[in-house]
Every structure is written in structure tokens, then in C-alpha cells.
Design a protein around this motif. Structure first.
Motif, PDB file in Angstrom:
ATOM      1  N   GLY A   1       4.899   2.223 -12.515  1.00 54.06           N
ATOM      2  CA  GLY A   1       6.089   1.371 -12.374  1.00 54.06           C
ATOM      3  C   GLY A   1       5.743  -0.105 -12.465  1.00 54.06           C
ATOM      4  O   GLY A   1       6.480  -0.904 -13.047  1.00 54.06           O
ATOM      5  N   VAL A   2       4.586  -0.468 -11.887  1.00 54.43           N
ATOM      6  CA  VAL A   2       4.147  -1.876 -11.947  1.00 54.43           C
ATOM      7  C   VAL A   2       3.749  -2.207 -13.384  1.00 54.43           C
ATOM      8  O   VAL A   2       4.104  -3.262 -13.917  1.00 54.43           O
ATOM      9  CB  VAL A   2       2.942  -2.132 -11.000  1.00 54.43           C
ATOM     10  CG1 VAL A   2       2.495  -3.583 -11.058  1.00 54.43           C
ATOM     11  CG2 VAL A   2       3.297  -1.744  -9.575  1.00 54.43           C
ATOM     12  N   GLU A   3       3.037  -1.265 -13.997  1.00 54.41           N
ATOM     13  CA  GLU A   3       2.585  -1.503 -15.378  1.00 54.41           C
ATOM     14  C   GLU A   3       3.798  -1.716 -16.292  1.00 54.41           C
ATOM     15  O   GLU A   3       3.768  -2.532 -17.212  1.00 54.41           O
ATOM     16  CB  GLU A   3       1.765  -0.320 -15.937  1.00 54.41           C
ATOM     17  CG  GLU A   3       0.618   0.203 -15.057  1.00 54.41           C
ATOM     18  CD  GLU A   3      -0.428  -0.830 -14.701  1.00 54.41           C
ATOM     19  OE1 GLU A   3      -0.489  -1.869 -15.394  1.00 54.41           O
ATOM     20  OE2 GLU A   3      -1.168  -0.623 -13.712  1.00 54.41           O
ATOM     21  N   GLY A   4       4.893  -0.971 -16.021  1.00 50.68           N
ATOM     22  CA  GLY A   4       6.111  -1.099 -16.824  1.00 50.68           C
ATOM     23  C   GLY A   4       6.592  -2.548 -16.850  1.00 50.68           C
ATOM     24  O   GLY A   4       6.894  -3.100 -17.922  1.00 50.68           O
ATOM     25  N   GLY A   5       6.630  -3.163 -15.676  1.00 52.38           N
ATOM     26  CA  GLY A   5       7.070  -4.560 -15.583  1.00 52.38           C
ATOM     27  C   GLY A   5       6.090  -5.501 -16.268  1.00 52.38           C
ATOM     28  O   GLY A   5       6.484  -6.448 -16.970  1.00 52.38           O
ATOM     29  N   LYS A   6       4.790  -5.213 -16.072  1.00 57.84           N
ATOM     30  CA  LYS A   6       3.765  -6.067 -16.689  1.00 57.84           C
ATOM     31  C   LYS A   6       3.907  -6.019 -18.206  1.00 57.84           C
ATOM     32  O   LYS A   6       3.882  -7.041 -18.894  1.00 57.84           O
ATOM     33  CB  LYS A   6       2.350  -5.586 -16.311  1.00 57.84           C
ATOM     34  CG  LYS A   6       1.909  -5.938 -14.901  1.00 57.84           C
ATOM     35  CD  LYS A   6       0.429  -5.541 -14.695  1.00 57.84           C
ATOM     36  CE  LYS A   6      -0.050  -5.866 -13.294  1.00 57.84           C
ATOM     37  NZ  LYS A   6      -1.456  -5.594 -13.043  1.00 57.84           N
TER      38      LYS A   6
ATOM     39  N   LEU B   1       0.839  -1.208   0.000  1.00 58.89           N
ATOM     40  CA  LEU B   1       0.000   0.000   0.000  1.00 58.89           C
ATOM     41  C   LEU B   1       0.871   1.254   0.000  1.00 58.89           C
ATOM     42  O   LEU B   1       0.707   2.161  -0.816  1.00 58.89           O
ATOM     43  CB  LEU B   1      -0.905  -0.036   1.241  1.00 58.89           C
ATOM     44  CG  LEU B   1      -1.889   1.100   1.417  1.00 58.89           C
ATOM     45  CD1 LEU B   1      -3.010   0.995   0.383  1.00 58.89           C
ATOM     46  CD2 LEU B   1      -2.499   1.092   2.821  1.00 58.89           C
ATOM     47  N   TRP B   2       1.815   1.282   0.904  1.00 59.27           N
ATOM     48  CA  TRP B   2       2.655   2.471   1.107  1.00 59.27           C
ATOM     49  C   TRP B   2       3.655   2.627  -0.041  1.00 59.27           C
ATOM     50  O   TRP B   2       3.838   3.701  -0.588  1.00 59.27           O
ATOM     51  CB  TRP B   2       3.371   2.322   2.456  1.00 59.27           C
ATOM     52  CG  TRP B   2       3.926   3.583   3.036  1.00 59.27           C
ATOM     53  CD1 TRP B   2       5.252   3.884   3.196  1.00 59.27           C
ATOM     54  CD2 TRP B   2       3.195   4.699   3.571  1.00 59.27           C
ATOM     55  NE1 TRP B   2       5.382   5.113   3.795  1.00 59.27           N
ATOM     56  CE2 TRP B   2       4.140   5.637   4.040  1.00 59.27           C
ATOM     57  CE3 TRP B   2       1.835   5.007   3.697  1.00 59.27           C
ATOM     58  CZ2 TRP B   2       3.779   6.847   4.620  1.00 59.27           C
ATOM     59  CZ3 TRP B   2       1.475   6.214   4.280  1.00 59.27           C
ATOM     60  CH2 TRP B   2       2.427   7.113   4.727  1.00 59.27           C
ATOM     61  N   GLY B   3       4.285   1.514  -0.416  1.00 59.00           N
ATOM     62  CA  GLY B   3       5.337   1.571  -1.438  1.00 59.00           C
ATOM     63  C   GLY B   3       4.778   1.913  -2.806  1.00 59.00           C
ATOM     64  O   GLY B   3       5.281   2.818  -3.496  1.00 59.00           O
TER      65      GLY B   3
ATOM     66  N   LYS C   1       6.675   7.563  -6.355  1.00 49.52           N
ATOM     67  CA  LYS C   1       6.318   8.144  -7.657  1.00 49.52           C
ATOM     68  C   LYS C   1       7.418   9.049  -8.202  1.00 49.52           C
ATOM     69  O   LYS C   1       8.094   9.766  -7.457  1.00 49.52           O
ATOM     70  CB  LYS C   1       5.005   8.949  -7.532  1.00 49.52           C
ATOM     71  CG  LYS C   1       3.800   8.085  -7.135  1.00 49.52           C
ATOM     72  CD  LYS C   1       3.321   7.154  -8.232  1.00 49.52           C
ATOM     73  CE  LYS C   1       2.629   5.893  -7.772  1.00 49.52           C
ATOM     74  NZ  LYS C   1       1.340   6.023  -7.170  1.00 49.52           N
ATOM     75  N   ALA C   2       7.559   9.011  -9.528  1.00 43.94           N
ATOM     76  CA  ALA C   2       8.593   9.812 -10.190  1.00 43.94           C
ATOM     77  C   ALA C   2       8.155  11.260 -10.380  1.00 43.94           C
ATOM     78  O   ALA C   2       8.971  12.169 -10.326  1.00 43.94           O
ATOM     79  CB  ALA C   2       8.921   9.195 -11.551  1.00 43.94           C
ATOM     80  N   VAL C   3       6.856  11.447 -10.618  1.00 45.32           N
ATOM     81  CA  VAL C   3       6.398  12.813 -10.929  1.00 45.32           C
ATOM     82  C   VAL C   3       5.258  13.238 -10.005  1.00 45.32           C
ATOM     83  O   VAL C   3       4.518  12.398  -9.490  1.00 45.32           O
ATOM     84  CB  VAL C   3       5.911  12.940 -12.404  1.00 45.32           C
ATOM     85  CG1 VAL C   3       7.059  12.774 -13.381  1.00 45.32           C
ATOM     86  CG2 VAL C   3       4.795  11.944 -12.707  1.00 45.32           C
TER      87      VAL C   3
END
Ligand code: PA5
Length: 476
Positions: free
Chosen positions: A440-445, A299-301, A306-308
Motif C-alpha cells: 500500500g505504501v509502495e502504491g503511493g510512492k 508498526l501496527w498499521g 493487508k488486503a491478502v
């Protein structure tokens, strides 16, 4: 005292004690002064306003889950009753937000050895939550399941996650080979009503389906069918969970930010981040709460890393969440927390009344250095050790605060989950970031889709192929 009675609810209110982040206790260099809090009152109140104005809309649909699920809860309870009658194993296939909540709540509210209990004592199916694609784990699971008595619950909000869909394909194939047309009786889908592939498959296969509301993201989904169905199947009072969440919601509306548990903890973490304390340790002193720390970490991470910011400026914010278990990690991590870099905020979670009591037996009367333990209880020992850690951290000037649960039950767990969700929303508002996306998660997916040759991901595949090749010079 009747459970729903408001006096009982008040006696079950969880408490946050943040004395040990104050300069009075840990010194002005590390701690916060009351003036520093006052100087940030405006920021805290604007986070409160942001949440108030946006709750129930966009990706903040989760705020309303304690109130808007009457019919769904009734359906879940009926379905769970039927599952309990028919089966001995309930297996969740999901990952991330579709798995961590069910694991956390199961561990918190069921017997700690639920799956190992004989059926007569368990009174509910065993629960397995399969959140990886390790082939050894999949085969090990199949080795222990009696498929005749097993129901699977495939859970994916996007209906596209490779890990979950791979698990679904494997299991559905096995079920079809075994049960033919009746395979569908062994699979329930939990997914978005109007998007993704799983809903299409579920319709084609005629699967019983529960929906994940659009405005509820994976890591905020424990209090919707994602978490409520597995919880109900193992006998957890899901109405009480939601009542606990609603109770906490009221506390989180308090405009006195110093008395609002989610708002003040968000402010503490925000101010700590500004001072370079980029690690948030979650350390419950109860095995039952061990996986609440895991759930919190996602949840926290995922929400705050976030980058932006909301205006598109690069900010690279977030705090690395770390899970620890009291007292186990006192003998592993606390040395670092007490003497290592001043880069952490440590949250200790305590329990006033454990559900069991164990006396430490007599037996060493003539060895005083062991005998001092005798006649006390393990309950006293674990509580003393938490106090001792709090003291050790405070004297070493380490930012720490405690959350205390009067006991671990569905009402207090509902409060705890909702408090962390609200804290995350407040902290995200203070950081001025999108708390509810996960690029970031979507990037890996997407990279996985590309590697497996999924249509539409050709550009990603090309980009990956063109990335600098690894050199053997750097391999040994
Ligand atoms: O919080 C999130 O959105 C993610 O961690 C998801 O829960 C996770 O990636 C699994 O996604 P899905 O439920 O779409 O399979």
C-alpha cells in the motif's frame, strides 16, 4: 545497584496486566474467558513456532539486532563522539520507519526540552528529525541552523523515497555552495549496502555511510543504525537499549503463552479483531512516551493492514492504531472510548517512577474542593488519573490492558520497542499475512514517481491520466 546486574534488570522488567480484558471483569459479552484463550492456545503456539523458525531470516533480520551489531555499535559510538565534538545540530532526513523510531527514542530518553536547553546543560547536539516535505518547514529549519555546526543524516532503506531524496538534494546543494569539497563532512548516509540510489550517491560523494541490514524493514529498524546513530549522538546509552531488547527477547520465547507478554497481547488483539474491534488505542501516561505511540501506530498499521493473506485470498485485515496521551486525551478522547462503539482495545502505558517529582503547592486551605490536591505530587495525580481511566473503561466494559515501565530508561525502552515488534510479528502470523511488506505504501510512492515523470513509471502515469476525471458537480 550496578546497571548490568541481573537483579537490576529484573527490577526493570516491564509488566503487562491484562485482567481487564477478561470476562470476569468486563462481562462475558465483551471480555474473554480463560476457555476462549485455551481454545486458541494452538494458534498462539503456532505463531511462536513461526517466529522461532523464521527469526534472523528473510525480513526477520530485526530479531537478531540485539546480538549481532558489536562492531557497528562501536563505530556508531566513535562517530557520535566525533559529531558531539564538532557540531551543535544533528538533523535526520527521513520518513516513516526512518524517522518515527529516532523521534520516539529521543523524546523518551532525553530531557523533554533538550533542544531548548543551553549547551552547557544539554551536553549533546540538538536533534531535528525532518519527516515531511512541507516547504515552510524546510525553510523554518534552515532559519534556525548554523550550518557550520550542523551534520545531516540522510536515512532511507530503499534509497529511493521521493521525500527523503528531495530533502537530500536540497541540503547537499546548500552544503556544496557553502563548503565546496568539505560538504561531505556535513552529511552521513544510512541506507542499504547493496541496493538503491543513495548508496551510489554516497559512494560518489565519499560520504560516511552506515548500512541498514537487508532483513530489517523500515518500521523494524530503530535498533539498527537508523535509530542507534541519532540516539548515540544525543547521549543515549545504545548498548543499554540493545540489552533491554535482548532481555525482552527472552521473555518473548516463553512457551506459556499466558506469561509471554508479546504473545498474549497479540492473541488479545487478534481475538478482538475477530469480534470486530478494529481500533487499537495506544495511550501512554507520560509525555516521554508520547511518540512511542506514534511509532507503534506505523508498526501496527503498516504491518497488519493487508488486503491478502499468505495464500493470496482477499482478507482486508488490520486494526486502525490510534495514539492518545494520558492525561491530556482524557479531556478529548475518553468520552468516546467509554461510551462510543465497542470497537476498540485500549492499551494504557504507565510508569512507576517518573524521573522527576513535583509537589502540588499549598495555597487554598479554605477551599476544600481545591485544597484536596495540596500536598500531593503531580506523580501521584498522573498515576491516580491512569487508575481512574482504567476503572472508568472497565466499568463501561471496554477491553483495556496496561503495560507498566518501572521507569523510563534505555533498558526499559529497549524492552518496550522489542515487545511491540514481537507482538506485531506474532499477530501477523496469527492473521496468516505478510507482516513485513507494505504494498500500500509502495502504491503511493509509485504514483508520486509517475506524477513527477520518473522513468519506468509511464504505465502508472497513463493509468492515472485515464482515471475518471473529477466532476465540478461534487465540488463546492
Ligand atoms: O516501514 C517501511 O518500510 C516504510 O514505512 C518506510 O520506512 C518508509 O516508506 C521510508 O522508506 P525508506 O526508508 O526506504 O525511505
Amino acid at each position: 545497584m550496578a546497571k548490568k546486574n541481573s537483579q537490576w534488570q529484573k527490577s526493570m522488567q516491564i509488566k503487562l496486566d491484562y485482567n481487564n480484558v477478561m470476562a470476569e471483569y468486563i462481562g462475558a459479552e465483551q471480555g474473554f474467558s480463560a476457555e476462549e484463550f485455551s481454545a486458541n492456545k494452538k494458534l498462539a503456539l503456532s505463531a511462536l513456532k513461526y517466529v522461532k523458525e523464521n527469526r534472523g531470516t528473510g525480513m526477520m533480520g530485526w530479531t537478531e539486532l540485539p546480538y549481532n551489531q558489536k562492531e557497528i555499535v562501536a563505530d556508531i559510538i566513535t562517530t557520535a563522539k566525533d559529531i558531539k565534538k564538532k557540531c551543535d545540530n544533528f538533523v535526520v532526513l527521513g520518513i516513516g520507519g526512518s524517522a518515527l523510531g529516532p523521534i520516539a527514542v529521543f523524546q523518551a530518553l532525553c530531557h523533554l526540552r533538550h533542544n531548548e536547553l543551553p549547551k552547557s546543560k544539554r551536553k549533546a547536539p540538538k536533534l531535528y528529525v525532518e519527516d515531511n516535505v512541507d516547504p515552510e518547514r524546510m525553510n523554518a529549519l534552515l532559519d534556525v541552523l548554523d550550518l557550520d555546526k550542523t551534520i545531516f543524516n540522510v536515512v532511507t532503506k530503499s534509497g529511493a523515497t521521493s521525500e527523503t531524496m528531495a530533502q537530500y538534494l536540497i541540503i547537499m546543494d546548500i552544503l556544496k555552495k557553502r563548503f565546496g569539497d568539505k560538504a561531505k563532512d556535513h552529511m552521513i548516509a544510512t541506507t542499504s549496502e547493496n541496493k538503491g540510489n543513495l548508496i551510489k550517491i554516497a559512494k560518489e560523494e565519499g560520504l560516511k555511510t552506515f548500512y541498514i541490514p537487508d532483513g530489517v524493514g523500515g518500521r523494524f529498524s530503530e535498533l539498527c543504525p537508523v535509530g542507534l546513530l541519532p540516539a548515540a549522538v544525543v547521549g543515549i546509552d545504545i548498548k543499554e537499549l540493545l540489552l533491554g531488547a535482548a532481555y525482552m527477547d527472552k521473555l518473548c520465547k516463553n512457551k506459556d503463552y499466558t506469561k509471554n507478554p508479546a504473545l498474549i497481547s497479540a492473541l488479545i488483539e487478534y481475538l478482538a479483531m475477530n469480534k470486530g474491534k478494529n481500533i487499537s488505542v495506544m495511550m501512554p501516561y507520560a509525555d516521554s512516551l508520547k511518540y512511542i505511540a506514534d511509532w507503534y501506530c506505523q508498526l501496527w498499521g503498516e504491518s497488519l493492514g493487508k488486503a491478502v493473506d499468505n495464500e493470496g485470498n482477499e482478507v482486508f485485515v488490520g486494526q486502525t492504531p490510534v495514539k492518545a496521551l494520558g492525561v491530556t486525551d482524557q479531556h478529548s478522547q475518553v468520552q468516546l472510548y467509554r461510551e462510543g462503539p465497542f470497537d476498540k482495545v485500549i492499551t494504557l502505558i504507565g510508569v512507576e517512577n517518573y524521573r522527576s517529582s513535583v509537589e502540588i503547592s499549598q495555597g487554598c486551605a479554605n477551599i476544600p474542593d481545591v485544597n484536596f490536591l495540596c500536598g500531593h505530587t503531580m506523580n501521584e495525580l498522573i498515576q491516580a488519573e491512569m487508575k481512574a481511566t482504567e476503572y472508568a473503561l472497565t466499568t463501561a466494559k471496554r477491553l483495556n490492558y496496561t503495560i507498566t515501565l518501572p521507569e523510563v530508561n534505555a533498558f526499559t525502552i529497549g524492552q518496550l520497542l522489542y515487545m511491540f515488534e514481537m507482538e506485531t510479528a506474532f499477530a501477523g502470523a496469527m492473521l496468516n499475512i505478510n507482516t513485513f511488506n507494505q504494498p500500500g505504501v509502495e502504491g503511493g510512492k509509485n504514483a508520486t514517481y509517475a506524477l513527477f515523470g520518473r522513468k519506468g513509471y509511464e504505465a502508472t502515469k497513463k493509468e492515472m491520466d485515464e482515471a475518471p476525471a473529477k466532476k465540478s458537480d461534487y465540488v463546492c
